[in-house]
Structure formats: C-alpha cells, structure tokens
Scaffold this active site. Structure first.
Site, short mmCIF file in Angstrom:
data_model
loop_
_atom_site.label_atom_id
_atom_site.label_comp_id
_atom_site.label_asym_id
_atom_site.label_seq_id
_atom_site.Cartn_x
_atom_site.Cartn_y
_atom_site.Cartn_z
N GLU B 209 0.85 -1.18 0.00
CA GLU B 209 0.00 0.00 0.00
C GLU B 209 0.88 1.23 0.00
O GLU B 209 2.11 1.13 0.15
CB GLU B 209 -0.99 -0.02 1.17
CG GLU B 209 -0.37 -0.08 2.53
CD GLU B 209 -1.39 -0.30 3.66
OE1 GLU B 209 -2.36 -1.05 3.47
OE2 GLU B 209 -1.21 0.28 4.72
N HIS B 247 -4.31 3.05 8.31
CA HIS B 247 -3.02 2.48 8.69
C HIS B 247 -2.07 3.62 8.93
O HIS B 247 -1.95 4.54 8.12
CB HIS B 247 -2.45 1.63 7.55
CG HIS B 247 -2.99 0.26 7.53
ND1 HIS B 247 -2.48 -0.73 6.74
CD2 HIS B 247 -3.99 -0.31 8.23
CE1 HIS B 247 -3.17 -1.84 6.93
NE2 HIS B 247 -4.09 -1.61 7.83
#
Lengths: 378, 290, 378, 290
Positions: B209, B247
């Site tokens: 990511e 996150h």
C-alpha cells in the site's frame, strides 16, 4: 493530533526551552488590549492546525494596539488551507539577529527519530531540503541512547560555528527539545524559526508539536489540549466512534472494514469510473453502533448518491454488520440506495438478515462496486 | 516446510484471558494449532479453553516448551509484552495489537535487530500456514494449502486476495500479514527472502500500500536475487495526497511512497502488478509454475 | 560510598517505595524519647557501614521506651566489623507476615545490572545463594531497556505467586527500586527484608544503598550523605588528596604510582618475606602535595619501620616525586629510613635531586623491596 | 602488522585543548604517531601543536580521515565522548579517562557490542606498536619493536614489565593496556585472539590482577584455541579479601576472582605464570620462539 503554537510553547517552557509566551485572543478587542499591556510592538499569529500561516497572511507584525486590533480582525475567521482561524496569539515582537530551523521527527526508513537543523530558518524547510540539502544537518537518534550530548553539540555548532556562547545555549535547548519529543510521544517537535536576538538570547519564536495518537492514552493531560472547535463535526464523530474517516469529493459513500480494503475500494471505484465520497474504515469490531455512526456521518454529505458496504468478515462478523444496517434502515429515512457485499465470518446468517431489508446485495467486491457506480450515475 | 510457522509450532497466547485472546485461542485450536500456554499476570494457574495460564512468559515457556508467542494485549502494553517474549527466548512473536505508540516500536525494533527473535506486526492479522497452523486472526476457512506465498501489509485486503486465490484453486504455502504500522518487526523483504528459500513456495504474491519504501526495497530484492515469480497489488492509487488512511503506515506526502512509484519499481523488477485485487489469481495462473 | 539505612530510606521514600521512616538517635535518651513518641514497640537499629548488624547484636526489638533506652545504650559505641556505631535508627516495629529479599547490583561477567529476588528474606542472601540457589530468581537488566514492567512482574509473581494484590504492589516497588539504582548511580540497592505485614501492606523494612564513587560527581546532593564520622582519619585524608589507601598489618610503608604496580609491590614484599603496612596508590599525577600527604598518612601508623617508594614514571614525573619527597624530608622529622626507586619519565633529574637527600636509592623494583625489608627487620 | 594500531593509524584527540590531551598529543607526535585532528567543542578552528581542532568528531573525521580516537576528557563526559566517536564511525576508540561511572559503561558496552567500533579502556594507558605508533600514554622510550604481544589490565605495572622485556632484548609487537575497570571495551580474550592472528606476534605476555573472571576466560581460550606460547603475571596475591585496591576492577570478595584461582586456571592452560614481574623476560626466553 496537532496542538496549537501556544500550547506547544507551554510544553516547551515546562521543559526549559526559552520562548516568548504571549497571550491568546479570541477577538480583535482582546488582541488590542493584550498589545496595550505588552506596551511594545507585537506579532499577531493565527492559531490553526495548518502550515504556511505566514504566507497566507495569518502572521502580522503590529506596531500599535490599533494595528493589532485591525490585524486580529482580519485573521480571526480567516480560512488557512481549509481551516477556520478562531484564535490568535499576541506576542511581543523580538529583535531578530538570526533565524534557524530545528526539528525532530520520525525517519521511517531508519526506524529511528531524526534531529534536523538548518541555519536557514524562518522559511519552508522542505524548500531548503529540496534546493540546498547540504544546509540541513541530520543526526539519527539511537533508541538506546536518546539524543546524546555530543549530538546536541554537533547540531548546535553547525548552527552557530562562530559563537560558542550561543552554541552552548543551543546544546541545552536541543537536549530539551529531545526530551519534549520523547516524553510526550510526539511525531514532530519543531522550532522555526529558532532565533538569536540582537541581545544575544536564543529563543524558540515558533513551536510546532504533533502528538502520536497512539501515545495519547498515556498522556491524558495532552488529550485535553485537543481543539474540538478545530475539528469537523464528522471527523469528531468518527474519532469518538473509533472510525477512520476522510471526506472526499465523489458520490459513492463507502463503509469498509480494514484500512487496506477501504483504500482498495477507493481504487476499484475509480477503476470502474466512479468517484468515492469518503474513506471510512469501521475497523475490526462489528458493533452495530459503529455502523449507525458510519451511516450518519456519510449521510451528512449532500453529494452522496449511494451507500456502498464492502465487508470481508474476519474478526468482524457479517451478521453484526447486517443487524446494524437493518436497525438503521428501520429507524431512519436513508434516502439513497444501499448496496452491500458481505463475505466471511457468519456470511450466511447475514444474508438471511438482509433478506428482510431494502438493500441490494452482491457477492463480489468488483460486482458491488460496479453496481454502486451505476446507481450513483442513474 | 512453509515459512515461520508449521505443524510443530507451539503457541503461547499473551493476554489469553482477554476477550480477543480467548476467542482467537479457540479459533487457533479449532484450526489445529498447538496452543500450549497462555499468559496473564495474576491469573497463573487458571485455564482458558483447556490451555494453562501462567504469570509470565518465561515461566510458561519453561513449563510448556512454547516457541511462538501471539500478543492480544492493549496497545500501550504491547511493547512490554513483545520484549518479555523476546527476553524469554521466543523464536517468533506475532503482535496483533493495534495502536502501539511509535516510540515504543522504535525501541523494540532496535532491541530485536541483533537478536534471534523474529517479530511479526504489530497491528497485523498474523500468519497462517494452511493445513498446519495459524497464529493470529486470519480466518482459516478462506485459506487452502498450496504453493503460493503471500505477504501483505493489510488485514482484510489480505483476506480478499487469499479468498480469491482459494476460489481459483490456488493454495497457499504461508500467508503473512506484516501489518500496516510504519515500524514493523518483519518487512516484505524478510518474507520474500524466506519464501525464496522455502521449497514449498513456487510463486509469491505481495500486497502493498502507499507510504514508506518497503515495496521499493522488495522490488530491488526481487530484481537482484529472487528466482521465483511474483505478482503484486498496491492499494491506495486513488488516495488523495496528505491523508492518513487508517493504517499509520499509509500516509502519502510529497512525491514519495506513492502507488505509482511503487508500481513502477515492481514492474521494473518483473513483478506482475494487478490493477484489481480480483485480478491476482489470473496473474498467478499465467506464471505457469504451479 | 555506603550510606546509612536511614539515608537510603529517604531515597526510597522519594521514589515511592513504602518504608517505615523512624528517627535517628545519637544517644540512649534520644532513643527513649523517640520510642515514647511512637507509643508502640520499636526496633533500635545500629547505623553503621557494615553487614551482619543483626548477628552482631546491633538490631534490637524493644517493647517499651525503657527497653529502647537500654538497648540504644548498648548499641551506641558498639564495634561492628571494626566500625564504631555512632547513631541508631528507632523505628516502629512491624507485624511481619512474610519476609523476602530484593536487590539490584552489577553483574560483572554480564556487563549488566542484575535484579535478584528471593522469597527467603531476612537472612543472609549469600547463604541462600550457596545453599538454595534455585530460591533466587534473577533478571538481567538490559542497558537499553532498564527494568521492564514484564521483568518486574515476573520477579513480583515469583515472590508472591498466590497473592496478586501484593504482587501488583510489588511490581511498582521493584520498578521504583530500579529507578533508585539507575538515577543515583548505585552499585547496590537492596531491601532485606521486604515484608508483607499482617495488614497486607508491602514495606521495605531495611534499605541498603551503595553509591558508585565515580558517579558522585554528578550527584552533589548524595556526596552530602557521606558520614565523615564513619571514616578513619587516614582514609578521609587519602580520599581528599585523591590517593587510594588501605591500611594493612605489616611494617613496610608503601608509596607507589598505579594500582597494579601497588598491588604487585605488596606481592613482591610478601615474596621476599616482608609485610606491607599499607596499600597506597598516588595515581597518575605527581603533585608534590600528594607525596607529602602520602607520607603523613603512612607515618600515622606506629608499625611502619621503613618507607618504600616504588615509582615508574609515565604521566607521573620522577622529578616531581623527588621534589615532593625532599620537601617533606626537609621540613619533617621522618624517623624511619626511606628507600626509593624511580624509573621512567625524568628519572635522571630525579636522581640528581635525591643526591642531596637522606634517602637510599635503588634501580630495580626487586632491589628496592629487598632493601626495604632488610631495613624493616634491622 | 601488529594489532589495532600501526604506522597508518590516523589519530584524533578528544579533549586536545585540555592539559593531558595537549601534553600527550605532543608525546604521541614525538613518537612518530600521525595525530591528524583534535576535538574540543567551541574551540574549532584553533590549533594545538600544529593539529587542527574541530567542534565535533564527525566534522574532524570528515576533514582529516582520522580512524582512531583517543579520549582525555573528564570522566563524567567520557561515555558521551566514546559514543560520539563510535557514531562518527571511528574504527578504534582508546579511552584514557579514569573514573567513568559504571552505569555509563554498561550503556556504552551494550551499544558498541554489535557495532564495528572497538573500544579500549576506559581507565587505561592505551596502546603502542613500538616503532610505529602509540595511542595513549604508554612511555615510548621503554618499548622496542619485536615479537612479544603484551596485554595488561594495569598501567604502571605494564611499564614495569615492558621495560624489563626491553632491557632483556625482547621487543614487542604491540602492547595493549585494557584498563582496570570492571566494564572495559576490550578484554584479554579480544587481544589474545588478535595476537593469535597477527604474524608479527610470536609469544604473548598477559598481566592480570585480582577480580572478575577475564583471566579465567583468557585461560580457556589459550587452552582451546591458541597456538602461540603465553606467559602471565597476576597482581594481588597478597591483597587482603574485601578491599578495593584502587582499580575498580581489583576488588576481591568471597572465593571468586582470587589470584590463586586465576593462576591455577592459567597454569592448567599451559601458561607460564611468573612469581615476580621481573621473572617475565626469563619465562619468555625459555619459550624459544623468538
């Protein structure tokens, strides 16, 4: 979590870092009367969680209380990078002989915090980093050691190579800045500019502190510094409910579990030609209340034309999400279609629950996203 | 073989008497994992799902021979729990706890770097070697044994991809969720090296990511050292710059850590990068190694 | 440097370790009046830098102020391991339900500090270590981490496995003991016994702290705890002058530069059948004043029959030593022969200086030692 | 060859503007050592005996290529100075300062243990490779080049033995004073390993003293791994138990660390142990390897 300059300065002061304290005003009249009390030229500074305040006109030098009033009038209520200024700091103007930059932040690649200083202060440090990287001296902070005195000395003499008296003051200041960073679980502590006055004093003229949200649990006194007025209502609700939420500009309202899946949902929406109205991660738990709050937050956005659930149940139980959704639908007029995809833990129970509800179900991520886009466009 | 955990893994659960610890102890047991001990200070002598509870990891290890610890304690105590497990000589520590303060992790990472204990996580779903053992919270029923090694920074996105692989008949050697925090014990690189050395792994899937440079480092390794084919998916192509996307790791600022940069690095290393999570199985099938 | 129990308890108290404070008495009358104020049974405890106070009769339980007076009378002035007791601590007697041992000291082989606990407290821990080593649980303290909470927990539950309430108190206490050890540069911090009272309280009934002499420079407040009355005058003089000195039982007074050479000098004296009156290391500098002080200290000992100089000049300059010696000889009646060996830096200048003086010179270490022994025997 | 320092060693003096630092800079220069830089914060730009002074070790190293640092700063600042030298990438750091607090040294020792920098000392006389370079305070004129490697915990006792060797015509490859503190950067063992690997060293002399177990560890190494003959002298046979004999290291308590135990271990390892410092040259001559 960001805190305001005046709050950061209080932390600095407690740690022995010299500052000019000033006073906070919420109105032009207050600003003028503070300037009156100071009895010398002041600077009026917007207190807002955004960089580039100076460039945006949020920091003004004022020779007289009248000027302070006029400038505060302009600054309070001003928008800086989308944030409304509600307070100003009114502080005695300093006689600046030199300006430097000092800051500590985490260096992700090194897995260590890094101390950075530059004799070119007062301006955008990212510009310096780009145009004159050698002007910035960095010291990696070893976790086992913290900021060592020798590191503080090296940084201090880099800033003031020909002025041992100031360099010695700077050594203490830098060590104290390191203490602020580590004792308060900061992700950034920065002084820009760090000035030397004409009188030969070292002063932190500005103060910027960002706190690690994950560390706040052990610093309740810092949690109190949160500026609730600076937060969007949606953001505040999300934070309180434990949701990760960001507003975006599109039409598909998204409710997803897990940050990676939520990001991927945005990507796939874009891939199929749609546009997401938000990022929203309900996290690992499947408390029905979270689903309700998530719906409420999304429905505040008038752009939203469809609500998309993309849930892969792991810890999250699909039946919990389904129950939460049904509850909301039964008690609220949603006004936009709801499309949902539930896979994983207790998936079948969830499907059974959703049969009663007025929602469109799909079985795959691609499928539910394409359906949502077509509904948003219809 | 597989990597990091297998049927011989003996698991100790730190925080076993908590809600999550207890629930997942049962899940791990049902999957066939050997859960041999639990630790909750002050509850030594109790049992949870038939697993004896001890006051300390050292004591538990001595009594049961546990070699792998999984941590379900509140985030501010997680670093202490990791250090306890490491000092007690655990080979592997899997930290599920989410929200560990970054300064704690700097200290933990530094302390572990020259020690034999491997940490996976924190803020991760754990690790599963299908058919053998699972340590953490990855749902066992979406996995199936096979020869695809999977490593991911994300939780539910991992499930999405693993499930797609399973539905396509592509079993997994081991799936590792390394967690989305900026400072994690185990990196993509560590897992790729382990998969490269694992005879049970024939192909690798990497789910990255935005944020950080771990994917780029992994690409460099793949390009220089790796003989096995790899496919990847990078989440966050559509993420607006400067937003923290849940996150702690997935924050994107300036030009670094973008999805575009990562995809470019991976493609340059010969990795097949998927546009959609659902395309991964197809890319793996095209490798013709299974 | 050792400090007294009552001083150690003050450090403990400041760090949040529960103690019974008590009061210090320098006379039997004072002890009685403290006991009167306490109004309950007390314990009178010798304050002296020596272990084994209890066995030596320096710790007494007293039911009444009269008993406190009588016992204080006996204890004050008593000799324990060669040290005179000058003060007693008078402290409320506790209702002891259990006694444990906890202590931190350096583990030289590991190059780390070690935390040790044993449920068998109140007795000589070295005995436990010898006879029942498994009763002692040790935790190595990692320098990069300090005492971790998990370590404190493990130690606490080792002591109180069936009493989580007390174990939790013990976790804090052990963490605080770790803080005492590291914040004050200790070489030993010890509680023996650590008791649980009948009322379920955890209390440090005794407190032993030894400080690293090398760390004292940064703890001036601790240097003030030095008990000058507990020191021998010779020891105090030596310490002030920066000399390492120990009195021994023989006849050859030794003045040497360097600890290794000084120890070796003792060995060689013994090898050739003599006996040293002292160990004395004048260290690296060769300040003539040091030589004078060294001579004064040695001459206080009536057993000394000869003074031996064994100097190998490195940093120490031989001519400086020679000048210092000549100065003393010119101004003082030494009364015993002086034999000297000077080798190394500025040796020749030194020999020239010594020609004027009434001293016997030799060129080798063996030679000068043999000469000294024969003079001592003559 | 020799060990640790030779004619290519480029020395940086930390605390060069102090009394000891300045004096020994000159002594080192007179011996022919390349002293290339000095450091005293705030005095950057000055010169001491022709040596340029800098504000930090990193700056000095960058400007001069110094690879070895010698420290003459007050004891409470010594640990910081050692760490500065190590973080600046020095290969060797020799700390002369006496009286460094033990807790400082625990931290320093732990920090250096997995890093490439070697520390000698603190509280040591330093190191000399006769005819090539000296780093520290060992008087150059008592040494002479040759093939005896010498390692010692003591200062002046080292001089005594080195001088006796020199007078007996037994030159030295390198003499290392490792210092008398309980926590020292370099041990007997480290030096013995280096001497074993050094073709210029044909025999080794070890000067130990009471306290600790370094001599016993050295004996184990000599017995198991060492091909070169060794002689030893242990100071403190006559030391009364329980007294701290000046060196922080030389304290003897209970039955451990006694001269007798050390001598026994060394003799069992085949080391020739001298009764007197003056007997060392004779023992070395009897080895018949020079």
């Amino acid at each position: 979590m960001d805190i305001h300059e005046y709050q950061a300065k209080e932390l600095f002061e407690k740690s022995g870092i010299p500052i000019l304290r000033g006073e906070v005003a919420c109105s032009a009249a207050e600003a003028a009367s503070i300037a009156e009390r100071v009895g010398r030229p002041v600077v009026v500074k917007a207190q807002v969680h955004a960089g580039g305040r100076g460039k945006a006109g949020g920091v003004k030098f004022c020779k007289t209380p009248e000027e302070a009033r006029a400038n505060a009038e302009k600054i309070i209520g001003m928008q800086i990078k989308g944030k409304t200024v509600r307070k100003v700091l009114v502080v005695e103007a300093a006689d600046i002989a030199s300006e430097a930059y000092v800051g500590i932040t985490h260096n992700r690649a090194a897995r260590k915090a890094t101390f950075m200083v530059s004799a070119e202060g007062g301006i955008d440090i990212e510009e310096v980093a780009k145009n004159n990287p050698d002007a910035i001296l960095k010291e990696i902070i070893e976790p086992a050691l913290g900021v060592t005195r020798a590191q503080a000395r090296r940084l201090a003499y880099h800033l003031y190579p020909n002025n041992p008296a100031i360099a010695k003051q700077a050594v203490s200041l830098l060590l104290n800045l390191g203490k602020v960073f580590f004792t308060h679980d900061c992700t950034l502590t920065e002084i820009n500019p760090l000035i030397v006055t004409e009188q030969g004093e070292l002063i932190a003229l500005d103060a910027k502190v960002s706190l690690d949200d994950n560390g706040l649990a052990r610093h309740p006194e810092l949690e109190e510094l949160r500026d609730l007025t600076a937060e969007d209502i949606g953001d505040a609700k999300a934070r309180e409910a434990g949701l990760a939420f960001h507003k975006l500009e599109g039409e598909v309202g998204c409710i997803v579990n897990g940050a990676g899946l939520a990001m991927s949902t945005l990507d796939v929406i874009k891939h199929f030609g749609g546009s997401a109205a938000n990022f929203l991660d309900i996290g690992g738990s499947s408390n029905p209340q979270k689903v309700r709050t998530a719906m409420e937050i999304i429905l505040r956005d008038p752009n939203v034309r469809v609500i998309l659930f993309n849930i892969f149940g792991g810890i999250t139980r699909c039946d919990d999400v389904a129950n939460g959704l049904v509850e909301v639908l039964n008690s609220t007029e949603v006004g936009v279609p709801v499309v949902i995809r539930l896979t994983g833990t207790n998936e079948e129970e969830a499907q059974e629950i959703l049969k009663q509800a007025n929602v469109i179900t799909e079985t795959s991520m691609d499928g539910v996203i394409q359906r949502a886009i077509s509904l948003a466009n219809s | 073989m597989a990597i990091f955990v297998d049927k011989n893994t003996k698991v100790l659960v730190q925080g076993i008497t908590g809600r999550d610890g207890g629930f997942h102890t049962q899940q791990m047991q049902e999957y066939g994992t050997q859960v041999v001990a639990g630790v909750t200070p002050g509850k030594g002598g109790q049992e949870v799902h038939g697993v004896p509870v001890f006051n300390s990891v050292a004591e538990a290890r001595e009594a049961t021979g546990a070699n792998t610890s999984v941590i379900y304690v509140p985030a501010v105590f997680a670093a202490d729990a990791i250090l306890e497990a490491a000092l007690a000589g655990m080979d592997l520590v899997v930290c599920i706890s989410e929200g560990v303060p970054i300064n704690d992790m700097l200290q933990v990472y530094d302390f572990l770097k020259d020690r034999p204990t491997r940490l996976i996580g924190p803020n991760c779903p754990g690790i599963i070697t299908p058919g053998q053992a699972k340590v953490g919270i990855i749902p066992g029923n979406i996995c199936t044994p096979g020869n695809v090694g999977l490593v991911s920074r994300s939780g539910t996105l991992t499930y999405e991809v693993v499930y797609a692989l399973t539905l396509a008949g592509l079993g997994q050697s081991t799936c590792v969720g390394i967690g989305g925090d900026p400072v994690a014990g185990t990196s993509f690189l560590d897992c790729l090296q382990a998969f490269e050395a694992d005879p049970d792994t024939k192909a690798v899937v990497m789910i990255g990511e935005i944020g950080g440079d771990e994917e780029e480092r992994a690409a460099a390794y793949i390009s220089e050292k790796m003989s096995k084919p790899a496919a990847a998916y990078i989440a966050g192509r559509a993420a607006p710059p400067g937003k923290r996307m849940g996150h702690a790791g997935a924050i994107i600022s300036g030009g670094s850590g973008t999805a575009a940069a990562k995809i470019e690095a991976l493609e340059a290393a010969g990795v097949a990068v998927a546009e959609l999570p659902s395309s991964i199985p197809h890319l793996v099938q095209q490798m013709n190694v299974l």
